[in-house]
Design a protein around this motif. Structure first.
Motif, PDB file in Angstrom:
ATOM      1  N   TYR A  54      39.291  41.537  39.571  1.00  0.00           N
ATOM      2  CA  TYR A  54      39.128  40.352  38.711  1.00  0.00           C
ATOM      3  C   TYR A  54      40.481  39.918  38.158  1.00  0.00           C
ATOM      4  CZ  TYR A  54      34.159  41.662  38.630  1.00  0.00           C
ATOM      5  OH  TYR A  54      32.869  41.989  38.973  1.00  0.00           O
ATOM      6  N   GLU A  55      40.675  38.602  38.058  1.00  0.00           N
ATOM      7  CA  GLU A  55      41.877  38.109  37.412  1.00  0.00           C
ATOM      8  C   GLU A  55      41.846  38.449  35.919  1.00  0.00           C
ATOM      9  OE1 GLU A  55      42.360  33.960  38.068  1.00  0.00           O
ATOM     10  OE2 GLU A  55      42.502  34.140  40.263  1.00  0.00           O
ATOM     11  N   TRP A  58      40.438  35.732  33.525  1.00  0.00           N
ATOM     12  CA  TRP A  58      39.002  35.526  33.662  1.00  0.00           C
ATOM     13  C   TRP A  58      38.214  36.593  32.911  1.00  0.00           C
ATOM     14  CZ3 TRP A  58      34.764  38.136  35.588  1.00  0.00           C
ATOM     15  CH2 TRP A  58      33.611  37.369  35.810  1.00  0.00           C
TER      16      TRP A  58
END
Length: 564
Positions: A54-55, A58
């Motif tokens: 996941y970024e 985010w």
């Protein structure tokens, strides 16, 4: 989870320190996540994306449980709630290893440490997260290698060993299906054993695998057999030469690895493994597979050698048994022959001796001196033949008699035999030197025959000596008693020493010394039955010495000294 110190709070609350913290966090190789009391993510550094997919931006505002497998989420929530309520310093995760959840749905083994600070009365937690996947993979590879080594060290049958190795590799290295192929007489490969994860529905694929042999060059195992090299397919859907593709697709299988097992220049099998994942080639895993192939090949070679040796031993045992049976039969026939000959010869010998004696008694005067001398020679020859028959019977009995081992005083036995010889021949004066305290473990009756034969020989062959001397003693050689009987008599030529212990072999003519040529053969047979040896040294007119041992079983060291 451990509470923070005052120094930690000042570190977080200080603006300059906060800026420094962010620099460190952004450059750290480990993932760093900051959450509040509700497990809301307040900060995530770039390394978090490498671990979870996941970024970081985010993730801010999302709940931390997003990064956990379902079975750990409620444990985390309960532990956090307990800590906030009671101040308990540790979060319990229900096990010794913490698992994270990657964005693609796969679990990731992690090491996690937490720190805590208080901001405006609220608890803020900082977690440092390390992905230990590579370390765990290395550990499991070592675990697989040790397990395979144990299997090969204790295994007996190739197919059972292969089945155990399939299970080990699948279990330790995250493959879900393993198949072992063996070549038939035509060189086609046949699936002989397999292992699969029970959570997968692969029945149709396995039935298709077992239904038809795989020809060389066809399918993964056929190509491995033909090329003699390991093969790794990232995704079998992309392979045009895969006859079971529809069944594999139905089972959800993608990655395939297979490697050949060879013994010298002979292919003995192929192992292949399947995974539902699309997996890129792993050099370390390929090396492990190659090592396993070599080990299994060596196992097959070792087992074949063991089986060949076993068959050779069995054949040898059968030959020995057959030869022993033949020898026993020959011995029985020889014994029967000896008894038969002795019985058949005694009657005519008695007749020859008896009629010769009658002629001497009744017709001596009429026959004259020459005829009387001839008759005396006939009687002496008949007597020698009778003695020879007796000696042959004694030798036959000794060959099959049971050896009863007892403590025997050889010095006392020798002294008694020398006294008997002196009493039977009072006209002779022989110096007897007997070393006292010589004992042995053996059959008393058989050892008496040995001593009687050796001492009688010495007595006989010293008859022409002016000062005859006979000695019995022992010396210590390599921890073993070596007994000897020595005399200063006629001796013998060492060039003919090999004939001494053969039946009917004599080194002196009957006119010089009486005897049948059986005595020393009998002695040798008795010594051998006591696990011993006998040999002799001599010199013409310089005497002889006979050495013998009785094995290493309990012969005490000789006592120094001599008795005349």
């Amino acid at each position: 989870m451990q509470g923070s110190t005052g120094e930690e709070r000042s570190y977080i609350e200080s603006g300059s320190q906060d800026a420094l913290f962010r620099v460190v966090a952004l450059s750290a190789h480990d993932g760093i996540v900051i959450i509040d009391e509700e497990s809301t993510i307040l900060f995530a550094n770039p390394s978090v994306e490498l671990i979870f997919g996941y970024e970081p931006g985010w993730l801010v505002g999302k709940n931390l449980t997003l990064l956990m497998p379902d079975y750990l989420r409620h444990l985390h929530e309960a532990a956090l709630e307990r800590y906030l309520a009671t101040g308990e310093k540790h979060l319990h995760w229900g096990g010794t290893e913490l698992q994270g959840l990657h964005r693609n749905g796969h679990e990731v083994p992690l090491e996690v440490s937490f720190g805590e600070t208080i901001e405006n009365g609220r608890h803020i937690f900082t977690g440092v997260i390390r992905d230990v996947s590579e370390r765990r993979r290395t550990e499991r590879r070592w675990e697989a290698q040790y397990a395979i080594a144990r299997i090969l060290a204790t295994g007996d049958d190739l197919e059972q060993v292969a089945a155990d190795i399939l299970h080990t590799i699948c279990n330790c290295l995250d493959w879900q299906v393993g198949i072992f192929w063996r070549p038939d007489e035509e060189g086609n490969l046949i699936a002989r054993s397999y292992w699969c994860d029970q959570a997968l529905d692969v029945d149709s694929f396995l039935r298709a695998t077992q239904a038809k042999p795989m020809a060389p060059g066809i399918g993964v195992p056929g190509r491995v057999a033909a090329d003699e090299q390991p093969t790794w397919l990232t995704d079998l859907d992309l392979d045009d030469n895969f006859p079971r593709r529809s069944f594999a697709r139905e089972a959800g299988l993608h990655a395939v690895i297979a490697f050949p097992i060879r013994m010298s220049s002979e292919l003995v099998g192929v192992m292949e493994f399947y995974s539902p994942e699309i997996r890129e080639p792993d050099p370390a895993l390929l090396n492990l597979m190659k090592s396993t192939a070599v080990q299994v090949g060596q196992f097959v070679e070792r087992r074949r050698a063991q089986l060949e040796l076993k068959e050779l031993n069995t054949e040898l045992e059968q030959r020995v048994a057959l030869r022993t049976a033949q020898l026993e039969k020959s011995t029985e026939e020889l014994e029967s022959f000896v008894y038969s000959v002795s019985h058949d010869l005694r009657a005519p010998l008695r007749g020859i001796d008896g009629f010769s004696q009658l002629l001497l008694d009744d017709y001596a005067a009429r026959l004259g001196p020459s005829a009387n001398d001839y008759l005396l020679r006939i009687r002496r020859a008949a007597g020698r033949m009778g003695n020879l028959i007796d000696d042959l019977l004694d030798l036959s009995r000794i060959a099959k008699s049971e050896v009863k081992r007892e403590r025997v005083d050889l010095s006392e036995l020798a002294a008694g035999l020398m006294r008997e010889l002196s009493e039977r021949h009072p006209e002779r004066s022989v110096q007897a030197v007997i070393q006292p305290g010589l004992v042995a473990t053996g059959d008393p009756q058989l050892l008496e025959i040995v001593m009687e034969n050796l001492l009688s020989n010495s007595w006989k062959f010293t008859v022409h000596k002016e000062q005859p001397r006979i000695e019995f003693g022992a010396e210590r050689r390599e921890g073993e008693n070596v007994f000897f009987v020595r005399d200063n008599g006629a001796g013998f030529d060492m060039a003919f020493a090999a004939k001494l212990f053969r039946p009917f072999q004599r080194l002196h003519s009957p006119n010089q010394f009486e005897g049948t040529g059986i005595g020393l053969t009998t002695v040798k047979r008795i010594i051998e039955r006591h696990d011993g040896e006998i040999w002799a040294k001599g010199e013409v007119d310089g005497g002889a010495v006979f050495y013998f041992t009785l094995g290493r079983a309990g012969t005490p060291e000789p006592t120094e000294g001599a008795a005349a």
